[in-house]
Every structure is written in structure tokens, then in C-alpha cells.
Design a protein around this motif. Structure first.
Motif, PDB file in Angstrom:
ATOM      1  N   THR A  95     -10.295 -23.721  23.853  1.00 30.91           N
ATOM      2  CA  THR A  95     -10.352 -23.279  22.457  1.00 30.91           C
ATOM      3  C   THR A  95     -11.203 -22.021  22.317  1.00 30.91           C
ATOM      4  O   THR A  95     -10.831 -21.072  21.607  1.00 30.91           O
ATOM      5  CB  THR A  95     -10.925 -24.404  21.575  1.00 30.91           C
ATOM      6  OG1 THR A  95     -10.125 -25.585  21.726  1.00 30.91           O
ATOM      7  CG2 THR A  95     -10.936 -23.994  20.114  1.00 30.91           C
ATOM      8  N   ASP A  96     -12.363 -22.008  23.001  1.00 31.23           N
ATOM      9  CA  ASP A  96     -13.244 -20.842  22.928  1.00 31.23           C
ATOM     10  C   ASP A  96     -12.570 -19.587  23.478  1.00 31.23           C
ATOM     11  O   ASP A  96     -12.890 -18.464  23.072  1.00 31.23           O
ATOM     12  CB  ASP A  96     -14.535 -21.108  23.696  1.00 31.23           C
ATOM     13  CG  ASP A  96     -15.402 -22.165  23.020  1.00 31.23           C
ATOM     14  OD1 ASP A  96     -15.192 -22.414  21.825  1.00 31.23           O
ATOM     15  OD2 ASP A  96     -16.281 -22.735  23.703  1.00 31.23           O
ATOM     16  N   ALA A  97     -11.662 -19.786  24.440  1.00 34.90           N
ATOM     17  CA  ALA A  97     -10.945 -18.654  25.037  1.00 34.90           C
ATOM     18  C   ALA A  97      -9.725 -18.259  24.206  1.00 34.90           C
ATOM     19  O   ALA A  97      -8.961 -17.371  24.601  1.00 34.90           O
ATOM     20  CB  ALA A  97     -10.520 -19.000  26.453  1.00 34.90           C
ATOM     21  N   ASP A  98      -9.553 -18.928  23.060  1.00 35.61           N
ATOM     22  CA  ASP A  98      -8.449 -18.633  22.136  1.00 35.61           C
ATOM     23  C   ASP A  98      -7.082 -18.853  22.799  1.00 35.61           C
ATOM     24  O   ASP A  98      -6.143 -18.073  22.593  1.00 35.61           O
ATOM     25  CB  ASP A  98      -8.563 -17.191  21.623  1.00 35.61           C
ATOM     26  CG  ASP A  98      -7.852 -17.018  20.277  1.00 35.61           C
ATOM     27  OD1 ASP A  98      -7.713 -18.021  19.560  1.00 35.61           O
ATOM     28  OD2 ASP A  98      -7.429 -15.885  19.984  1.00 35.61           O
ATOM     29  N   SER A 119     -12.378 -33.260  27.300  1.00 39.66           N
ATOM     30  CA  SER A 119     -12.880 -32.715  26.033  1.00 39.66           C
ATOM     31  C   SER A 119     -13.665 -31.425  26.266  1.00 39.66           C
ATOM     32  O   SER A 119     -13.538 -30.455  25.507  1.00 39.66           O
ATOM     33  CB  SER A 119     -13.767 -33.742  25.331  1.00 39.66           C
ATOM     34  OG  SER A 119     -13.010 -34.863  24.924  1.00 39.66           O
ATOM     35  N   LYS A 120     -14.471 -31.415  27.333  1.00 40.02           N
ATOM     36  CA  LYS A 120     -15.244 -30.210  27.641  1.00 40.02           C
ATOM     37  C   LYS A 120     -14.337 -29.089  28.115  1.00 40.02           C
ATOM     38  O   LYS A 120     -14.559 -27.907  27.814  1.00 40.02           O
ATOM     39  CB  LYS A 120     -16.294 -30.537  28.684  1.00 40.02           C
ATOM     40  CG  LYS A 120     -17.390 -31.457  28.159  1.00 40.02           C
ATOM     41  CD  LYS A 120     -18.443 -31.740  29.215  1.00 40.02           C
ATOM     42  CE  LYS A 120     -19.539 -32.639  28.665  1.00 40.02           C
ATOM     43  NZ  LYS A 120     -20.584 -32.956  29.672  1.00 40.02           N
ATOM     44  N   VAL A 121     -13.284 -29.457  28.850  1.00 37.37           N
ATOM     45  CA  VAL A 121     -12.306 -28.454  29.278  1.00 37.37           C
ATOM     46  C   VAL A 121     -11.599 -27.874  28.057  1.00 37.37           C
ATOM     47  O   VAL A 121     -11.404 -26.653  27.956  1.00 37.37           O
ATOM     48  CB  VAL A 121     -11.275 -29.072  30.248  1.00 37.37           C
ATOM     49  CG1 VAL A 121     -10.147 -28.083  30.527  1.00 37.37           C
ATOM     50  CG2 VAL A 121     -11.939 -29.494  31.542  1.00 37.37           C
ATOM     51  N   LEU A 180       0.376 -17.389  33.604  1.00 36.61           N
ATOM     52  CA  LEU A 180      -0.243 -17.703  34.895  1.00 36.61           C
ATOM     53  C   LEU A 180      -1.761 -17.588  34.838  1.00 36.61           C
ATOM     54  O   LEU A 180      -2.477 -18.474  35.323  1.00 36.61           O
ATOM     55  CB  LEU A 180       0.310 -16.783  35.990  1.00 36.61           C
ATOM     56  CG  LEU A 180      -0.289 -16.967  37.387  1.00 36.61           C
ATOM     57  CD1 LEU A 180      -0.042 -18.392  37.894  1.00 36.61           C
ATOM     58  CD2 LEU A 180       0.311 -15.955  38.366  1.00 36.61           C
ATOM     59  N   LYS A 181      -2.278 -16.533  34.235  1.00 41.49           N
ATOM     60  CA  LYS A 181      -3.724 -16.349  34.162  1.00 41.49           C
ATOM     61  C   LYS A 181      -4.389 -17.445  33.333  1.00 41.49           C
ATOM     62  O   LYS A 181      -5.505 -17.864  33.625  1.00 41.49           O
ATOM     63  CB  LYS A 181      -4.058 -14.967  33.589  1.00 41.49           C
ATOM     64  CG  LYS A 181      -3.769 -13.815  34.540  1.00 41.49           C
ATOM     65  CD  LYS A 181      -4.280 -12.493  33.995  1.00 41.49           C
ATOM     66  CE  LYS A 181      -4.072 -11.371  35.002  1.00 41.49           C
ATOM     67  NZ  LYS A 181      -4.577 -10.066  34.490  1.00 41.49           N
ATOM     68  N   ALA A 204      -7.371 -24.358  35.288  1.00 40.45           N
ATOM     69  CA  ALA A 204      -7.559 -25.072  36.556  1.00 40.45           C
ATOM     70  C   ALA A 204      -9.010 -24.957  37.011  1.00 40.45           C
ATOM     71  O   ALA A 204      -9.605 -25.931  37.498  1.00 40.45           O
ATOM     72  CB  ALA A 204      -6.619 -24.506  37.613  1.00 40.45           C
ATOM     73  N   GLU A 205      -9.594 -23.785  36.844  1.00 38.98           N
ATOM     74  CA  GLU A 205     -10.993 -23.581  37.238  1.00 38.98           C
ATOM     75  C   GLU A 205     -11.932 -24.388  36.350  1.00 38.98           C
ATOM     76  O   GLU A 205     -12.902 -24.984  36.820  1.00 38.98           O
ATOM     77  CB  GLU A 205     -11.341 -22.098  37.161  1.00 38.98           C
ATOM     78  CG  GLU A 205     -12.731 -21.740  37.664  1.00 38.98           C
ATOM     79  CD  GLU A 205     -12.916 -21.967  39.153  1.00 38.98           C
ATOM     80  OE1 GLU A 205     -14.083 -21.966  39.607  1.00 38.98           O
ATOM     81  OE2 GLU A 205     -11.900 -22.159  39.864  1.00 38.98           O
ATOM     82  N   TRP A 206     -11.633 -24.443  35.055  1.00 33.12           N
ATOM     83  CA  TRP A 206     -12.481 -25.218  34.136  1.00 33.12           C
ATOM     84  C   TRP A 206     -12.397 -26.712  34.442  1.00 33.12           C
ATOM     85  O   TRP A 206     -13.399 -27.419  34.354  1.00 33.12           O
ATOM     86  CB  TRP A 206     -12.051 -24.944  32.691  1.00 33.12           C
ATOM     87  CG  TRP A 206     -12.293 -23.524  32.266  1.00 33.12           C
ATOM     88  CD1 TRP A 206     -13.236 -22.677  32.764  1.00 33.12           C
ATOM     89  CD2 TRP A 206     -11.560 -22.786  31.285  1.00 33.12           C
ATOM     90  NE1 TRP A 206     -13.146 -21.450  32.159  1.00 33.12           N
ATOM     91  CE2 TRP A 206     -12.129 -21.483  31.233  1.00 33.12           C
ATOM     92  CE3 TRP A 206     -10.490 -23.066  30.446  1.00 33.12           C
ATOM     93  CZ2 TRP A 206     -11.650 -20.500  30.370  1.00 33.12           C
ATOM     94  CZ3 TRP A 206     -10.016 -22.093  29.581  1.00 33.12           C
ATOM     95  CH2 TRP A 206     -10.593 -20.814  29.549  1.00 33.12           C
ATOM     96  N   MET A 207     -11.210 -27.185  34.788  1.00 34.66           N
ATOM     97  CA  MET A 207     -11.063 -28.592  35.154  1.00 34.66           C
ATOM     98  C   MET A 207     -11.895 -28.907  36.394  1.00 34.66           C
ATOM     99  O   MET A 207     -12.543 -29.960  36.472  1.00 34.66           O
ATOM    100  CB  MET A 207      -9.586 -28.923  35.402  1.00 34.66           C
ATOM    101  CG  MET A 207      -8.744 -28.973  34.150  1.00 34.66           C
ATOM    102  SD  MET A 207      -7.016 -29.385  34.487  1.00 34.66           S
ATOM    103  CE  MET A 207      -6.367 -29.581  32.811  1.00 34.66           C
ATOM    104  N   TYR A 208     -11.871 -28.010  37.343  1.00 29.98           N
ATOM    105  CA  TYR A 208     -12.673 -28.186  38.571  1.00 29.98           C
ATOM    106  C   TYR A 208     -14.167 -28.176  38.246  1.00 29.98           C
ATOM    107  O   TYR A 208     -14.915 -29.063  38.692  1.00 29.98           O
ATOM    108  CB  TYR A 208     -12.335 -27.087  39.567  1.00 29.98           C
ATOM    109  CG  TYR A 208     -13.410 -26.827  40.587  1.00 29.98           C
ATOM    110  CD1 TYR A 208     -13.697 -27.740  41.600  1.00 29.98           C
ATOM    111  CD2 TYR A 208     -14.174 -25.659  40.521  1.00 29.98           C
ATOM    112  CE1 TYR A 208     -14.709 -27.506  42.522  1.00 29.98           C
ATOM    113  CE2 TYR A 208     -15.180 -25.410  41.437  1.00 29.98           C
ATOM    114  CZ  TYR A 208     -15.437 -26.335  42.428  1.00 29.98           C
ATOM    115  OH  TYR A 208     -16.443 -26.100  43.341  1.00 29.98           O
TER     116      TYR A 208
END
Length: 244
Positions: free
Chosen positions: A60-63, A53-55, A18-19, A25-29
């Protein structure tokens, strides 16, 4: 195995925690909002790849592991909702830009003999020696407003008032803005009004009077060719001006 990690290649978006879903969802926004603010339009079918791509870089950076194709499918599914959220946030942002404003004016009238027209203001909230002036009425042109106010308070009709600067402050949710003018051409017979006594006085004597709050800044702006704005702000309970 990819980069030493065992990855589930058939992993679905629904398998995410869920997290993780909330973060994505926040990154897409955020990336959609950034695209809109840069291009003034939402990404079309050919442009959503740039946003995704940016999302995915953030993912990826968040592993977080999820196949790229799953992110694409989820973005397309939620695209309308994301765009609505962006529109809503931008509208709220625009509302924050609006404010209640009160327009006023002051005019230094000179007689060509070294005198200025002084007004000893009689008002519970604003007292002291100042220049004639007042409020701009709804829909009124600023120049016409200062001509009207000077006439109502002094009986003189000024001509060709010269704009000299802006004096302003915020109080109780309202932005108070005073437009400053000076005039050397006038006609009529001088008389006082309910706003206070008006009279001619040498400029140097005017400066020695018990001036209304902020008049020292008004004089500096009117007499200066470099400074044309003063913002008053509270310091230790008193209004202090900053000249620009």
C-alpha cells in the motif's frame, strides 16, 4: 472508486508488472525472516496473517494495487520457497560469524623481590623483550597451555597463574588472541631455550628495554585492575592498541 482512484477489484496477482512482483517477493522474504528471527520459528497457518499484513502495508505504501486475498494466495503458494530462502540466508549469516582463531599466551612471572622474568625473543616475525609464552595446542586447556609454555621456555613450573586479560588483533584472515597471566609461585631451575635468553630483571629496568611490539599495552593491562582487553589495529601501516 476508492479514495478517488478507480481500482480493478478482480485484479489478479499475475496482472502485476514484473518489477512489482519482484518488490513484493522481497517484502515477503524480509517479513518472514523478521518473524523467524523474533520467534525462532516460521509462521504457521494461524500466524501467516501477521506476516502478510505487514507485507500488504508495504504494498500500500508503494502505491501498488492488488486485492489482499491475492497476496494471501500468492504467499501460501510460495511459502515453502520463502522459508527455504530464509533458512539459506540465516545459514550464510552464521558462516560469516565463524573465523579462524589462533590462541596464544603470555605470563609475567614475579620473584617477590621486584623482579620479573624477561625473554629476549629471537624470531624473524616477533623480536624484542617480552614475557615467556606461546601457542595453545589443539584441544589444550588454556591454563595448562601457559604452564607448559613457561616451562618449555624457562625451565620453571608456575603454579596458579592468574588471568589478567586479552590482547588480540586480526591479520591475514586470522584472529590472533593472546591470554595474559601473571604468576608468583614457581619451582625449578631457570634456563634459556631456542626461543631466546631468559633472565630476572627489575620491573623498572624491564620497561626500559627494547620491548616487543605491543608490550606497553600488555604491561598496562597486567598492572591495571580496570583494563583487561586490548585490540590492536592498523593505523598508517603500524599497529596501535585500544584498551578496554
Amino acid at each position: 472508486m476508492i479514495d478517488g482512484k478507480l481500482l480493478q477489484t478482480d485484479k489478479k496477482y499475475s496482472h502485476l508488472k514484473l518489477k512489482q512482483k519482484e518488490k513484493i517477493a522481497e517484502w515477503m522474504y524480509l517479513e518472514t525472516k523478521a518473524y523467524y528471527e523474533k520467534n525462532y520459528t516460521f509462521p504457521g497457518d494461524k500466524q501467516i496473517g501477521d506476516v502478510i499484513s505487514k507485507v500488504y502495508e508495504r504494498i500500500t505504501d508503494a502505491d501498488i494495487w492488488i486485492p489482499y486475498g491475492e497476496v494471501v494466495k500468492h504467499y501460501k503458494k510460495k511459502r515453502a520457497d520463502i522459508n527455504k530462502r530464509v533458512r539459506r540466508s540465516l545459514n550464510q549469516h552464521e558462516e560469516k560469524k565463524t573465523e579462524t582463531v589462533c590462541f596464544m599466551n603470555l605470563c609475567m612471572v614475579q620473584d617477590g623481590k621486584g623482579n620479573v622474568l624477561a625473554l629476549d625473543k629471537v624470531n624473524d616475525s616477533y623480536t624484542g623483550t617480552t614475557f615467556p609464552g606461546g601457542h595453545v595446542e589443539n584441544g589444550e586447556i588454556f591454563t595448562k597451555a601457559v604452564i607448559r609454555e613457561v616451562y618449555e621456555e624457562t625451565g620453571l613450573t608456575i603454579e596458579n597463574p592468574l588471568f589478567c586479560g586479552v590482547y588480540h588483533w586480526n591479520k591475514s584472515g586470522t584472529h590472533h588472541v593472546i591470554f595474559l597471566y601473571k604468576a608468583v609461585q614457581y619451582s625449578g631451575i631457570l634456563h634459556s631455550s631456542g626461543e631466546g635468553s631468559v633472565y630476572w630483571i627489575p620491573m623498572e629496568e624491564f620497561k626500559e628495554k627494547e620491548l616487543a611490539t605491543g608490550m606497553e599495552y600488555v604491561l598496562q593491562m597486567i598492572e591495571s585492575a580496570q583494563m583487561n582487553e586490548c585490540y590492536m589495529h592498523l593505523e598508517d601501516g603500524k599497529y596501535v592498541g585500544t584498551l578496554y
